[in-house]
Design a protein around this motif. Structure first.
Motif, short mmCIF file in Angstrom:
data_model
loop_
_atom_site.label_atom_id
_atom_site.label_comp_id
_atom_site.label_asym_id
_atom_site.label_seq_id
_atom_site.Cartn_x
_atom_site.Cartn_y
_atom_site.Cartn_z
N GLY A 16 -35.32 27.48 1.54
CA GLY A 16 -35.71 26.59 1.10
C GLY A 16 -36.48 25.50 1.86
N ILE A 17 -37.24 25.64 2.46
CA ILE A 17 -37.85 25.42 3.62
C ILE A 17 -39.37 25.15 3.61
N ARG A 18 -40.16 24.16 3.43
CA ARG A 18 -41.54 24.31 3.28
C ARG A 18 -42.62 24.63 4.67
N ILE A 19 -43.19 25.21 5.24
CA ILE A 19 -43.98 25.50 5.79
C ILE A 19 -45.58 25.31 5.95
N PHE A 20 -46.13 24.22 6.01
CA PHE A 20 -47.19 24.15 7.27
C PHE A 20 -47.57 25.16 8.27
N THR A 21 -48.91 25.48 7.74
CA THR A 21 -49.89 26.22 9.56
C THR A 21 -50.87 25.78 9.93
N ILE A 22 -51.18 25.18 11.19
CA ILE A 22 -51.76 24.54 11.84
C ILE A 22 -52.65 26.03 13.00
N ALA A 23 -54.53 26.20 12.09
CA ALA A 23 -54.40 27.62 12.97
C ALA A 23 -56.22 26.59 13.97
N TYR A 62 -52.84 17.51 -8.92
CA TYR A 62 -52.39 16.74 -8.75
C TYR A 62 -50.82 16.19 -8.47
N GLU A 63 -50.55 15.92 -6.99
CA GLU A 63 -48.79 15.55 -6.77
C GLU A 63 -49.18 14.19 -6.16
N PRO A 64 -48.66 13.61 -6.95
CA PRO A 64 -48.59 12.18 -6.84
C PRO A 64 -47.23 11.84 -6.01
N THR A 65 -45.98 13.16 -5.95
CA THR A 65 -44.58 12.16 -5.01
C THR A 65 -44.78 13.47 -3.74
N GLY A 66 -44.82 13.37 -2.78
CA GLY A 66 -44.71 13.60 -0.96
C GLY A 66 -43.26 14.61 -1.80
N THR A 67 -43.42 15.84 -0.65
CA THR A 67 -42.02 16.34 -0.46
C THR A 67 -41.03 15.45 -0.14
N GLY A 68 -40.99 14.38 0.98
CA GLY A 68 -39.78 13.33 1.33
C GLY A 68 -40.17 12.09 0.61
N GLU A 69 -40.85 11.90 -0.15
CA GLU A 69 -40.51 11.05 -0.87
C GLU A 69 -39.36 10.46 -1.41
N GLN A 118 -49.67 12.63 4.53
CA GLN A 118 -49.88 12.40 4.29
C GLN A 118 -49.80 12.53 2.45
N VAL A 119 -49.68 14.10 2.66
CA VAL A 119 -49.10 15.26 1.39
C VAL A 119 -47.18 15.29 1.71
N VAL A 120 -47.22 15.56 2.87
CA VAL A 120 -45.87 15.04 2.93
C VAL A 120 -44.91 14.13 2.72
N LEU A 121 -45.43 13.00 3.41
CA LEU A 121 -44.83 11.47 3.09
C LEU A 121 -45.08 10.91 1.78
N ALA A 122 -46.10 10.86 1.43
CA ALA A 122 -46.57 9.58 0.18
C ALA A 122 -47.43 10.64 -0.67
N ALA A 131 -31.75 17.44 2.12
CA ALA A 131 -32.55 16.97 2.81
C ALA A 131 -34.01 18.16 2.48
N SER A 132 -35.48 17.22 1.91
CA SER A 132 -36.28 17.87 1.74
C SER A 132 -36.59 18.28 3.35
N LYS A 133 -36.43 19.92 3.35
CA LYS A 133 -36.64 20.44 5.07
C LYS A 133 -38.46 20.93 5.10
N VAL A 134 -39.36 20.86 6.33
CA VAL A 134 -40.44 21.01 6.31
C VAL A 134 -40.53 21.33 7.64
N MET A 135 -42.07 22.65 7.95
CA MET A 135 -41.63 22.84 8.58
C MET A 135 -43.46 22.89 9.64
N ILE A 136 -43.49 22.36 10.32
CA ILE A 136 -45.26 21.93 10.99
C ILE A 136 -45.75 23.32 11.97
#
Length: 476
Positions: free
Chosen positions: A341-348, A207-214, A387-391, A312-317
């Motif tokens: 310190g960058i969180r990387i999401f990937t989309i295949a 359970y991750e109640p806080t998004g990366t950038g919240e 949803q994961v990143v923001l909220a 700042a929270s750093k995210v790469m998609i």
């Protein structure tokens, strides 16, 4: 959304998991039934370890684990889990379906599985009896988890979660219990067990109640493959990526980077979201797949760009439909970005994407690796990441087992798109993960000795067509 099929078909997430109960000093799985309705409905219920399915097809798969102390594998296997595995640190894999092949994790197997194909019903929960938790000798400090992956096939539907507490027995009274328990006819275990139920967006049962950038400013770089193989998908990419940008709000910043033969910083970090969308609209396909260049350009922009903010929270998609020109170079670039310190999401995207490589070498964790089997799934993928990143992940219910089951007894309406205002239906061909965790706290004392509980949980899908609903049950 049209009547029969939703224009925004959801993709099969790469990790999907189910719910149950406990027995003896623990929980026993069961499920509730379905009330009459004028609409087509389908219920997958854990009621007496049986499931009922209707014409609107609802299917489940799951993975369940138990943390009950080291050295208990044989005891757990003897409780009816012949395939239980010792995961280390006193944690055990109880069961999972579908069961992956040798050398493949359950989470890795799911992206390749067609949940709605009739021939795969034999591997899923689709009308068959099933027992999730039937544990004995549960003690304070023990916990269990189950992740249900719910699949609504064919038509759009509303989804509801229900349940009830069917037993809370005191059973026999031991001498230590009799000294502290003044209610021999009433069990205390249901009030002692703590339960959390939530929308598990990345299906990792955490359970991750806080998004990366919240809690602080978010800076996100959209790193998009525009190589020649993307010629048919470029329109869907543009639409989905711009949809992600629409979820941002100041002071969050976004940047657009594309890669093919080399890479291009198409728009530096900015809160002017229209300029980011304008840059994405200019994408055309052609050339190779220099993913390493795209990742390196994004890292530079996020860490030392003109508008980059320290702290700042750093995210790469990173999205791609193929194999990187150099896996070694891409792996090194991703490692450098993660170390910065960058969180990387990937989309295949599609069947030609290097799904396992992205999950194991590029994404920050397996839970941050997403799969879009078809270009039309990209809207949903980007929404899930938003949803994961923001909220953060949203609660469905939290409290004692008794309180949670009382809430579920009235039915809890599930929301098909948490990024939109108001309750939304689930489109056809949808997958939704629900996390369920129970804990018997260490501060519980002798009053629960020999107590047992049984509870029911069910999921009901009701047709969306001709059945508009607007209410939403608030998390409790």
């Amino acid at each position: 959304m049209n009547d029969d099929t939703n224009d925004r078909q959801l993709y099969n997430l790469s990790r999907r998991k189910v719910l149950g109960g406990l027995g003896a000093v623990g929980l026993a799985s069961a499920g509730a039934g379905l009330g009459t309705s004028a609409y087509f409905t389908d219920t997958e219920s854990f009621t007496g370890n049986t499931l009922a399915a209707g014409e609107l097809d609802l299917k489940l798969d799951y993975k369940s684990t138990y943390t009950g102390g080291p050295g208990r594998l044989e005891d757990i296997q003897a409780m009816g889990y012949p395939d239980a595995e010792d995961l280390g640190d006193g944690r055990y894999l109880l069961a999972q379906t579908p069961r992956p092949g040798d050398g493949m994790g359950w989470e890795d197997y799911l992206p390749e599985f067609d949940f709605c194909a009739p021939e795969n019903d034999q591997y899923l929960v689709n009308g068959d009896g099933i027992s999730i938790f039937h544990l004995e000798d549960v003690k304070p400090g023990d916990s269990g988890e189950m992740t249900v992956s719910i699949h609504i096939c064919d038509n759009p539907a509303w989804l509801e979660m229900g349940g009830e507490l069917s037993e809370n027995a005191d059973n026999t009274m031991s001498e230590p219990e009799s000294e502290v328990d003044s209610t021999p006819d009433a069990g205390e275990l249901a009030d002692a067990i703590e339960v959390t139920v939530w929308y598990d967006e990345d299906c990792d049962n955490v359970y991750e109640p806080t998004g990366t950038g919240e809690q602080q400013e978010l800076e996100v770089a959209l790193v998009s493959d525009v190589s020649g193989s993307m010629s048919q998908e470029i329109g869907d990419l543009k639409s989905a990526a711009k949809g992600f940008v629409d979820n941002l709000s100041s002071p969050d910043e976004a940047a657009a980077i594309s890669f093919s033969d080399g890479s291009s910083l198409d728009q530096q970090l900015t809160t002017n979201y229209q300029t980011v969308k304008d840059a994405i609209d200019q994408y055309t396909s052609g050339g190779g797949t220099d993913m390493d260049q795209g990742i390196s350009t994004a890292e530079t922009e996020l860490i030392s760009g003109a508008n980059a903010t320290s702290g700042a929270s750093k995210v790469m998609i990173v999205l791609t439909d193929g194999q990187p020109s150099s896996q070694q170079a891409a792996t090194t670039a991703a490692m450098n970005a993660k170390q910065a310190g960058i969180r990387i999401f990937t989309i295949a995207l599609g069947s030609g994407a290097a799904t396992s490589y992205l999950e194991n070498n590029i994404a920050s964790s397996p839970g941050d690796a997403y799969v879009a089997p078809d270009p039309s799934d990209l809207d949903t993928v980007y929404s899930e990441i938003a949803q994961v990143v923001l909220a953060g992940e949203q609660l469905i219910a939290q409290g004692s087992l008794a309180d949670v089951m009382a809430l579920l007894a009235g039915g809890v309406e599930l929301d098909g798109d948490r990024t939109e205002e108001g309750r939304q239906p689930y489109p056809g061909n949808t997958t939704q993960c629900i996390g369920f965790e129970w804990v018997l706290p260490t501060d519980v004392e002798n009053e629960v000795q020999t107590d047992s509980v049984a509870f029911n949980v069910d999921f009901t899908a009701t047709q969306y067509r001709h059945n508009p609903q607007t209410t939403t049950t608030a998390p409790q």
